[in-house]
Design an enzyme around this catalytic site. Structure first.
Site, mmCIF file in Angstrom:
data_model
loop_
_atom_site.group_PDB
_atom_site.id
_atom_site.type_symbol
_atom_site.label_atom_id
_atom_site.label_comp_id
_atom_site.label_asym_id
_atom_site.label_seq_id
_atom_site.Cartn_x
_atom_site.Cartn_y
_atom_site.Cartn_z
ATOM 1 N N ARG A 236 0.866 -1.178 0.000
ATOM 2 C CA ARG A 236 0.000 0.000 0.000
ATOM 3 C C ARG A 236 0.903 1.229 0.000
ATOM 4 O O ARG A 236 1.957 1.242 0.660
ATOM 5 C CB ARG A 236 -0.901 0.040 1.246
ATOM 6 N N GLU A 265 -4.685 7.242 -4.998
ATOM 7 C CA GLU A 265 -4.847 6.538 -6.269
ATOM 8 C C GLU A 265 -6.170 6.941 -6.893
ATOM 9 O O GLU A 265 -7.165 6.992 -6.174
ATOM 10 C CB GLU A 265 -4.804 5.024 -6.044
ATOM 11 N N HIS A 284 -1.580 0.182 -9.747
ATOM 12 C CA HIS A 284 -2.084 -0.838 -8.810
ATOM 13 C C HIS A 284 -2.549 -2.100 -9.561
ATOM 14 O O HIS A 284 -3.730 -2.460 -9.540
ATOM 15 C CB HIS A 284 -3.229 -0.268 -7.957
HETATM 16 C C1 DGY Z 1 -5.557 -6.320 -2.749
HETATM 17 O O1 DGY Z 1 -6.324 -7.255 -3.027
HETATM 18 O O2 DGY Z 1 -5.489 -5.857 -1.615
HETATM 19 C C2 DGY Z 1 -4.683 -5.788 -3.828
HETATM 20 O O3 DGY Z 1 -4.071 -4.612 -3.470
HETATM 21 C C3 DGY Z 1 -5.437 -5.634 -5.134
HETATM 22 O O4 DGY Z 1 -5.680 -6.868 -5.623
#
Ligand code: DGY
Length: 334
Positions: A236, A265, A284
Site C-alpha cells: 500500500r 490513487e 495498482h
Molecule cells: C488487494 O487485493 O489488496 C490488492 O491490493 C489488489 O488486488
C-alpha cells in the site's frame, strides 16, 4: 430475498451467480460510487460487496441498519473500519490466497524492470534514438545473485522468495514474528529492519497497511539503504513516505523504485515521483490478471452468500463480528 449493493460490475460468472441469489443493485460507474450514493444504496442492504477503493467507515455503517456483511474483493482491508464493523455485528470478509502468486509475479516483474531499465529501454527504442549497439548503453544491475530484503513474510512475501530462489538470490526478511519453517523451506534468513535495509539490493514491501506500518519506510529508513539499492512497493502506498522517497531518488541516494501503489490513487500525473526516470510506476496492477480477478470475484461472492445465509464464510477478517453485538444493532442475525 437478501438485498446486496455491489460497487462495481464483477466478471460475468461471479456477477451472474450473485444476481441469481440475491436482490442486487450494481453501481454502474467506472469509478467508485460517491459517498451519497453509497449511503443511499446501503439504506436497505443486507450485504455490501465492494473494492479497495470504497471507504467504509463507522458513519456509513450507521446509515445501513440492515447491513450484516461487507465482502471485499481484495486481500487488503485498510479501507474498512473493521473495529467499527465488529462493534456493530457486521462481518467483514476478504479474498486472500487466490491473488498471492499473481501479485508475487508483479513484484518480481518490478524488480527486473527497475534493475534492467526495461521501461527506459522501451521508451528509448520507440523514440528512434537507438543508433548502434553500444557497450555502455542503458547499463543496469544484476538481479541474479543479489540480496533481496522482504519486509513482511506472509503469503505474498513467501511467493516472492520462491521466485528469488530461481535467481540464486540471497533472501533476508524482517517480520514481527520469526517463521522457522519458512526459513528452512525457502532458505531465507531473518534480520532486523535496520539490518535488512543496510544489506539488501532490493527491498520489497509485503506488509498490510496498519497503524504500525503506515510510514514504515521514511527518511531515516531510506537513508539506511545502499545508494545502489531499489525499493519495490506492491503493498500500500501509505507504507512509504512519498516525499522522502522522492528526495532520496532525486538525489540518487537511492538507485530506483518500482511502485505499484501510491498514497492517492489514481496518482496525480504531475506527482514528483513520476518525473523521475529511475521510477517504474504502475496503476495498482498487483492482482491484475483475468484469471486472478475472476477467482477474487468468485471468492468475494462465496464469502457474501455464505455469510448472508448464516454460514461461516471461508475468509472472515473479524470472526468476532460473526454474531455481533445485538445491543448495537436493530436487525436480526442472518
Ligand atoms: C488487494 O487485493 O489488496 C490488492 O491490493 C489488489 O488486488
Amino acid at each position: 430475498m437478501k438485498r446486496v449493493y455491489l460497487t462495481r460490475r464483477l466478471p460475468e460468472e461471479a456477477g451472474q451467480r450473485l444476481a441469481q441469489a440475491v436482490e442486487l443493485e450494481i453501481w454502474p460507474g467506472e469509478v467508485p460510487p460517491p459517498r451519497e450514493e453509497l449511503v443511499r444504496g446501503l439504506e436497505q442492504a443486507d450485504g455490501l460487496l465492494c473494492l479497495l477503493t470504497d471507504q467504509v467507515d463507522a458513519s456509513l455503517m450507521d446509515a445501513a441498519p440492515r447491513l450484516k456483511v461487507i465482502s471485499l474483493c481484495a486481500v487488503g482491508y485498510n479501507n474498512v473500519d473493521v473495529p467499527a464493523a465488529t462493534q456493530r455485528g457486521i462481518l467483514v470478509t476478504n479474498t486472500p490466497g487466490v491473488l498471492t502468486e499473481t501479485t508475487a509475479d508483479l513484484a518480481f516483474a518490478l524488480i527486473l524492470a527497475v534493475a534492467r531499465r526495461l521501461v527506459e529501454g522501451d521508451r528509448f527504442t520507440r523514440s528512434g534514438a537507438w543508433q548502434a549497439w553500444d557497450p555502455g548503453l542503458l547499463l543496469g544491475q544484476d538481479v541474479h545473485g543479489a540480496c533481496l530484503g522482504l519486509v513482511g513474510l506472509g503469503r505474498i512475501g513467501q511467493a516472492v522468495a520462491r521466485r528469488a530462489q530461481g535467481f540464486a538470490m540471497e533472501v533476508i526478511y524482517a517480520s514481527t514474528s520469526r517463521k522457522p519453517a519458512v526459513e528452512e523451506a525457502l532458505g531465507v534468513r531473518p534480520a532486523t529492519l535496520t539490518e535488512l535495509l543496510a544489506r539488501a539490493d532490493f527491498v520489497s514491501l509485503h506488509v498490510p497497511l496498519t497503524a504500525a506500518t503506515r510510514g514504515l519506510i521514511g527518511r531515516e529508513e531510506l537513508a539506511r539503504m545502499k545508494p545502489t539499492a531499489f525499493l519495490i512497493n506492491t503493498s500500500r502506498g501509505e507504507v512509504v513516505d512519498e516525499e522522502a522517497l522522492y528526495a532520496a531518488l532525486a538525489a540518487r541516494a537511492l538507485h530506483g523504485a518500482g511502485l505499484d501503489v501510491f498514497h492517492r490513487e489514481p496518482v496525480d500525473p504531475g506527482h514528483p515521483l513520476l518525473t523521475l526516470d529511475n521510477v517504474v510506476a504502475l496503476p495498482h496492477l498487483g492482482s491484475a490478471t483475468g484469471a486472478t480477478r475472476t477467482r477474487m470475484a468468485q471468492l468475494a461472492v462465496d464469502n457474501l452468500l455464505l455469510a448472508l445465509s448464516g454460514r461461516q464464510p471461508p475468509h472472515p477478517v473479524n470472526p468476532e463480528g460473526w454474531g455481533g453485538n445485538p445491543v448495537a444493532r436493530s436487525g436480526e442475525r442472518p
